[in-house]
Write a protein that holds these residues in place. Structure first.
Motif, PDB file in Angstrom:
ATOM      1  N   SER A  56     -22.245 125.240 -15.581  1.00  0.00           N
ATOM      2  CA  SER A  56     -22.797 125.203 -14.225  1.00  0.00           C
ATOM      3  C   SER A  56     -23.595 126.469 -13.927  1.00  0.00           C
ATOM      4  O   SER A  56     -23.446 127.490 -14.611  1.00  0.00           O
ATOM      5  N   TYR A  57     -24.428 126.403 -12.894  1.00  0.00           N
ATOM      6  CA  TYR A  57     -25.199 127.586 -12.490  1.00  0.00           C
ATOM      7  C   TYR A  57     -24.255 128.748 -12.166  1.00  0.00           C
ATOM      8  O   TYR A  57     -24.502 129.888 -12.553  1.00  0.00           O
ATOM      9  N   LEU A  98     -31.945 127.620  -8.504  1.00  0.00           N
ATOM     10  CA  LEU A  98     -30.707 126.996  -8.035  1.00  0.00           C
ATOM     11  C   LEU A  98     -30.948 126.085  -6.843  1.00  0.00           C
ATOM     12  O   LEU A  98     -30.389 124.987  -6.766  1.00  0.00           O
ATOM     13  N   SER A 124     -32.176 122.832  -7.923  1.00  0.00           N
ATOM     14  CA  SER A 124     -31.395 122.273  -9.042  1.00  0.00           C
ATOM     15  C   SER A 124     -32.251 122.028 -10.283  1.00  0.00           C
ATOM     16  O   SER A 124     -32.127 120.992 -10.952  1.00  0.00           O
ATOM     17  N   SER A 173     -26.808 123.530 -15.396  1.00  0.00           N
ATOM     18  CA  SER A 173     -27.179 122.573 -14.343  1.00  0.00           C
ATOM     19  C   SER A 173     -26.061 122.477 -13.319  1.00  0.00           C
ATOM     20  O   SER A 173     -25.028 123.130 -13.435  1.00  0.00           O
ATOM     21  N   ASN A 174     -26.273 121.617 -12.336  1.00  0.00           N
ATOM     22  CA  ASN A 174     -25.244 121.388 -11.310  1.00  0.00           C
ATOM     23  C   ASN A 174     -24.112 120.514 -11.805  1.00  0.00           C
ATOM     24  O   ASN A 174     -23.019 120.517 -11.238  1.00  0.00           O
ATOM     25  N   ASN A 175     -24.389 119.726 -12.847  1.00  0.00           N
ATOM     26  CA  ASN A 175     -23.399 118.741 -13.300  1.00  0.00           C
ATOM     27  C   ASN A 175     -23.109 118.879 -14.794  1.00  0.00           C
ATOM     28  O   ASN A 175     -23.479 118.015 -15.591  1.00  0.00           O
TER      29      ASN A 175
END
Length: 815
Positions: free
Chosen positions: A249-250, A273, A276, A295-297
């Protein structure tokens, strides 16, 4: 659009630049690209050095500039066709002349301002990008160069400029609206103030440049191309078993980059960020490898820890005193003065009592910080309400990072216990409420051990690496090494133990290999090693400071038995077949046991009694379970048992003793066995392990050797004396036959008294049928009253002794 950034190693030389251009060319076939490049590897450091050298009025700055010029013109010669070189050479020459002029000014003034330093440091990216742009045009004709300073605008805080995103985003967006080129190449790191002066974005700022561009154009992806296969679970230069992280994740990436994961410049993530925009970390030299996706996921993982990182060169500052308790504003004053001194605080922790505040800063800032803090609190210090600021240097912050840690109990406990078992002292602890990061401050000398230990605990399926330092590779030692080589694969696959022999020594030479000695050719390595020296051996073991270190003593040497405390006090386990230490003066025996407990360093000596038989281990379990030993009867010398079992009218005593030595059953000095000293040591060890205090002088030794045999000083004379007193031994044999008995050398402990000596054993005794080199021990305890607990089996020989040592090593691995 895709934004790509290539770091210094990716553009280090013409060969690497060709790889970079190949990647860009391939990607340009499908997408429009913005490409950001760093300075050639090492050039920024040279530029900074040139600036400092010129400001110091040292004319050597001219030589540094010449190196820089040659490096770039050599690259042109290799990358650009000769027919296309004149224009770029002229451009580079103009830039170098500008650099020379600036440095000449610094030399004349004897100083370099922050503004000039920014301009000088930025030449690396400016030079490299223009050369690469020309080389790229040979492969991608629809490509161009664009100076980042025209698009990225900052304030005028030279050296630490902040981006004006309002102006910058508009300039970038407007430029790309009208851009018709397939590839636009930018220099990283450099920007300009609103009034047009060159500024820089910080070391590693090329990543930041790429992120600023990606955010402004709403790129589909930002790719950071470097020389490793992504972000790793730990620094692969320190932790050889570190693995690439596939997705992260970031927030996790920001934590890892902040704590020293140098593959990514920490501010890089912030611009992308918001929208995304995924970030890929890729390897220029292995472009087919997946790398790391930020990434976010990120993909779900069963492991709550994503990585372990660290920051070196940390100082811990502690401000404490009763005058801080309940006094509002103490923290504000502390952080305010540090801010005024432009000192970055990396780590903070405060006791709930408000009695003290600890902060972590860089070593380089520590003295300046202490002076400023003490001045701010000088009144409280004078009144003894606050102590002068305490500074501890040469520390390191180690951090466990993982978004999922908050959903798993006991992570911090595992971290602390893992470090504690390896004697890594934790100086301070910090954990945020998000539980995304657990940070500890430790001594810098322990960082390698700490990172490897934690990585082993959280990422290596609980595989435990044991690092062995072996002293003595004679008969038993050679068998021990052979057994390790044979079982190494089995242990790793089935017991999750990875055994490495780091050092070996005999009386002549010693050899060390931090990566593990090749056991297929260890004899050659040892023969070519350095001269053996005990003090040097100890010093090297300590300096390596490896996790799960074990000193293995396979000697019968008094001096070696005397150095165990040096290892135990350093959290280095000791495994030994040498009986001297445990049968030495009682206080020394107790000291070694105490050190073992204090420093969590196992001290195992199963082979001191009965070679590979589990005599001591069984005894320990009896005592630990609450039983009490009242009486011991034993035949504890495999060598003496072999000798008296084979001694006959046709096989004289001298020859049997010789054979026992050849078979490896006796000590190198056979008199130790035959005098009863060896058996006395063994029964003494059992008595002590049973919980009784006794020294060897208290054991009655009924020696059967004639005085002349005992008085010899070397093996040759000893064997001559055995032949001379052949009648004495034959009389013993005849007496045994007359009593229909067998001769055994028996050790006894009963009612607080102990003895060793020859006995004529009748047929009804369990000792009578003891064959070959076997040992037997009878324990009479509170639970085993009428029928003793009996342990019986081979009690001598190189192979069984080696297996006993091996078993002790495995016990440590299973702890």
């Amino acid at each position: 659009m895709i934004v790509l950034k290539f770091g210094g190693t990716s553009v280090a030389n013409a060969a690497n630049i060709s790889k970079t251009i190949a990647i860009v060319t391939n990607k340009s076939k499908e997408d429009k690209l913005a490409v950001v490049v760093s300075a050639f590897s090492g050039v920024t450091d040279l530029l900074i050095l040139a600036g400092k050298t010129a400001a110091a009025k040292d004319k050597n700055y001219k030589e540094i500039v010449s190196q820089i010029e040659k490096k770039h013109k050599d690259a042109i010669a290799e990358l650009v066709p000769s027919s296309e070189q004149s224009e770029i050479i002229e451009t580079i020459s103009d830039q170098i002349n500008h650099l020379k002029t600036l440095l000449d000014g610094c030399f004349l003034l004897g100083e370099i301002s922050n503004r000039t330093a920014d301009i000088v440091a930025g030449f690396g990216e400016l030079l490299s990008s223009q050369i690469i742009a020309v080389a790229l045009k040979q492969k991608v004709s629809n490509s161009t160069f664009k100076d980042s300073r025209e698009l990225i605008k900052t304030d005028s805080n030279f050296g630490k400029a902040s981006v004006d995103f309002g102006v910058t985003n508009k300039l970038i967006a407007d430029y790309f609206k009208s851009n018709t080129y397939q590839v636009v190449l930018f220099p990283g790191f450099i920007a300009s103030s609103l009034d047009g002066n060159t500024t820089t974005l910080g070391r590693g700022g090329s990543d930041y440049t790429a992120a600023i561009l990606a955010a402004a154009v709403k790129a589909t992806v930002l790719e950071i191309w470097t020389d490793v296969n992504g972000m790793f679970t730990a620094n692969p230069k320190i932790v050889k078993q570190a693995q690439p992280i596939e997705t992260i994740s970031y927030q996790e990436a920001m934590e890892l980059s902040h704590f020293g994961a140098k593959v990514l410049y920490p501010p890089t993530i912030q611009p992308v960020l918001k929208d995304s925009i995924p970030i890929f970390i890729k390897n220029t030299f292995e472009p087919e490898v997946y790398g790391t996706l930020i990434s976010n996921n990120p993909n779900a993982s069963t492991n709550p820890i994503k990585g372990i990182s660290h920051i070196d060169n940390i100082a811990l500052l502690t401000l404490e005193g009763p005058g801080m308790i309940g006094v509002a504003g103490s923290s504000k004053r502390l952080f305010e003065v540090l801010s005024q001194e432009s000192i970055n605080v990396i780590f903070i922790t405060q006791a709930s009592s408000e009695h003290s505040i600890c902060i972590g800063i860089l070593n380089a800032d520590a003295d300046r910080a202490k002076t400023a803090i003490d001045k701010t609190f000088e009144i409280e210090i004078a009144q003894n309400r606050v102590d002068p600021c305490i500074v501890e240097k040469d520390l390191c912050i180690v951090a466990l990072v993982g978004e999922n840690m908050k959903n798993h109990q006991g992570i911090s406990g595992k971290m602390f216990s893992t470090l504690g078992k390896n004697n890594v002292n934790i100086r301070a602890i910090a954990q945020g409420a998000s539980e995304r990061n657990i940070s500890v401050v430790i001594n810098e000398k322990d960082v390698k051990k700490a990172l490897n230990t934690l990585h082993e605990r959280f990422f290596e399926d609980n595989t435990k690496q044991l690092n062995l330092f072996v002293m003595g590779v004679g008969n038993v030692g050679e068998k021990f090494i052979d057994q390790i080589a044979q079982q190494k694969k089995f242990l790793k696959e089935n017991l999750k133990i990875n055994l490495r022999v780091i050092a070996m020594s005999n009386s002549r030479t010693m050899v060390f290999d931090e990566e593990g000695i090749n056991l297929k050719d260890w004899k050659t390595a040892l023969s070519e090693g350095e001269k053996a020296n005990v003090e040097s051996f100890i010093a090297k073991v300590k300096s390596l400071n490896l996790r799960n270190s074990i000193f293995v003593d396979i000697t019968a040497n008094y001096d070696i038995a005397g150095i165990y405390d040096k290892f135990l006090s350093q959290n280095i386990a000791v495994v030994t077949c040498n009986k001297i230490a445990c049968s030495s003066e009682y206080n020394n025996y107790k000291t070694l046991k105490t050190l073992s407990r204090k420093y969590n360093a196992p001290f195992l000596f199963e082979t001191n009694v009965g070679a590979g038989l589990p005599i001591i281990d069984t005894l320990k379990h009896l005592i630990a379970s609450g039983d009490k030993v009242n009486k011991i009867q034993a035949v504890l010398s495999g060598s003496l048992n072999f000798i008296f079992n084979n001694f006959s009218e046709t096989y004289n005593f001298h020859d049997v003793v010789k054979e026992a030595g050849v078979q490896g059953f006796t000590e190198p000095d056979p008199k130790i066995d035959l005098s009863g000293v060896d058996v006395a040591r063994k029964i003494l060890i059992l008595i002590r392990e049973s919980g009784y205090q006794m020294d060897i002088e208290e054991i009655e030794n009924n020696c059967f050797l004639p005085k002349e045999c005992m008085d010899t000083t070397n093996n040759e004379d000893f064997f001559k004396s055995l032949t001379k007193h052949d009648d004495h031994f034959n009389k013993l044999l005849a007496e045994a036959k007359s009593k229909d008995s067998r001769i055994k050398f028996v050790a006894k402990f009963d009612n607080g008294k102990a003895s060793v000596g020859l006995q004529f054993i009748p047929k009804e005794s369990p000792f009578y049928n003891l064959e070959g080199k076997d040992n037997i021990v009878e324990f009479y305890t509170d639970r085993y009253i009428d029928q003793p607990l009996i342990i019986k089996g081979a009690g001598a020989g190189a192979a069984v002794t080696a297996s006993g040592i091996f078993a002790d090593v495995i016990r440590i691995g299973n702890v």
